[in-house]
Design a protein around this motif. Structure first.
Motif, mmCIF file in Angstrom:
data_model
loop_
_atom_site.group_PDB
_atom_site.id
_atom_site.type_symbol
_atom_site.label_atom_id
_atom_site.label_comp_id
_atom_site.label_asym_id
_atom_site.label_seq_id
_atom_site.Cartn_x
_atom_site.Cartn_y
_atom_site.Cartn_z
ATOM 1 N N LEU A 39 39.045 40.195 39.583
ATOM 2 C CA LEU A 39 40.395 40.569 39.088
ATOM 3 C C LEU A 39 41.368 40.564 40.427
ATOM 4 N N ALA A 40 40.934 41.457 41.228
ATOM 5 C CA ALA A 40 41.543 41.831 42.450
ATOM 6 C C ALA A 40 41.959 40.113 43.215
ATOM 7 N N LEU A 41 40.995 39.240 43.193
ATOM 8 C CA LEU A 41 41.084 38.079 43.809
ATOM 9 C C LEU A 41 42.254 37.362 43.104
ATOM 10 N N ALA A 42 42.097 37.386 41.687
ATOM 11 C CA ALA A 42 43.037 36.602 40.872
ATOM 12 C C ALA A 42 44.598 37.269 40.913
ATOM 13 N N ALA A 79 49.122 50.606 41.925
ATOM 14 C CA ALA A 79 47.924 49.937 42.635
ATOM 15 C C ALA A 79 48.502 48.898 43.662
ATOM 16 N N LEU A 80 49.445 48.671 43.626
ATOM 17 C CA LEU A 80 50.147 47.466 44.665
ATOM 18 C C LEU A 80 50.501 48.329 46.056
ATOM 19 N N TRP A 126 47.213 42.584 48.607
ATOM 20 C CA TRP A 126 47.860 43.514 48.291
ATOM 21 C C TRP A 126 47.235 44.628 47.344
ATOM 22 N N VAL A 127 46.142 44.207 46.659
ATOM 23 C CA VAL A 127 45.273 44.835 45.833
ATOM 24 C C VAL A 127 43.899 44.779 45.977
ATOM 25 N N MET A 263 41.191 33.406 33.015
ATOM 26 C CA MET A 263 41.934 34.801 33.373
ATOM 27 C C MET A 263 42.991 34.139 34.512
ATOM 28 N N ILE A 264 42.585 33.666 35.681
ATOM 29 C CA ILE A 264 43.399 33.125 36.586
ATOM 30 C C ILE A 264 44.729 32.386 35.940
#
Length: 291
Positions: A39-42, A79-80, A126-127, A263-264
């Motif tokens: 999720l963080a990668l996406a 979270a950003l 960023w995340v 998801m992406i």
């Protein structure tokens, strides 16, 4: 409705709610990583693409988007990187100038002569992935309501905010539907806030994309998330159909048991829809900073 042109006077807003609960640390199918990591990668990919979309090729990044990320697990918080409780949504130029770090990632890319080579590419971050705590979805949606209400009050002629909630489980602080209703009731002159939901699955299960009815959804919390989700307006329905998804009248912005690729694509649909022909100020040859 849902037709406002995106420009610097009328930016678009994207707010992403990320489940930070402990279960997000579970391995995600055959990706070799956890759901939190994927999720963080996406999200980082989405942010990087948004920066490029708002760039003119001379290192200038124009503020066509304002973006925020809210994580919910042990609590609810921005979270950003660079954001705080008073500034959850940031202009895209600020993201471009101040990533948390830049990772060097090795990827295989075309060499231009029909072959493939390995190259080291800089990837802004960023995340970061987080998996700790419960799933206070109601509190996250209440925070989102305050954020989008403030944003809409200041951008009444803009395309309404898109809020995307990504989770792997049920809310642990009550029924999220009333809070979701309040988020979707916030409006600009161009339409109501769009709330989309993505349910992630750690293992192989039946996936459902953009359903028009809750019939056949495999679990009770799937019905809840379907009810929380906005019906796709025309431009977003077209963007989803262009990616090969089956879209019907009444299809909602909801994925159940989504895999990493889906998801992406889902996260990308918002920026595709509000900028179907690119950003006119960057493509019509003008360079008027007052527009």
């Amino acid at each position: 409705m849902y037709s406002a042109e995106i420009n610097r006077m009328r930016p678009a807003c994207l707010l992403i709610l990320i489940d930070h609960s402990s279960s997000m640390g579970s391995p995600w199918a055959d990706t070799g990583t956890s759901m939190a990591e994927q999720l963080a990668l996406a999200v980082n990919r989405l942010l990087g693409n948004a920066v490029l979309l708002c760039s003119k090729g001379d290192n200038r990044v124009y503020d066509y988007f304002e973006i925020g990320v809210i994580g919910y697990g042990t609590g609810v918080s921005p979270a950003l990187h660079g954001s705080d409780a008073g500034h959850i949504v940031l202009p895209i130029s600020q993201l471009a100038e101040h990533p948390k770090r830049v990772d060097q990632v090795t990827r295989k890319i075309p060499d231009g002569a029909g072959g493939i080579i390995e190259a080291t590419l800089p990837i802004p971050v960023w995340v970061d992935p987080v998996s700790n705590g419960w799933t206070p979805m109601v509190a996250a949606l209440e925070t989102a309501e305050r954020v989008v209400a403030d944003w809409c009050a200041r951008h009444q002629t803009s395309f309404p905010p898109i809020v995307i909630n990504v989770t792997d489980g049920e809310s642990t602080d009550g029924d999220p539907r009333p809070a979701a209703d309040r988020v979707r009731s916030v409006k600009t002159a161009d339409g109501a806030v769009l709330l989309f939901n993505v349910h992630l699955a750690a293992g192989p299960r039946q996936a459902v994309s953009f359903p028009s009815s809750p019939a056949g959804l495999p679990a009770s919390n799937a019905d809840v998330m379907f009810e929380m989700s906005s019906v796709l307006p025309g431009n977003l329905a077209e963007a989803a159909a262009a990616l090969g998804y089956h879209i019907e009248p009444g299809s909602r912005g909801f994925l159940y048991n989504a895999d990493a690729t889906t998801m992406i694509e889902f996260l990308d649909i918002g920026t595709r829809a509000v900028t179907p022909n690119g950003l006119r100020e960057l493509t019509d040859g003008t360079d008027d900073d007052m527009r």
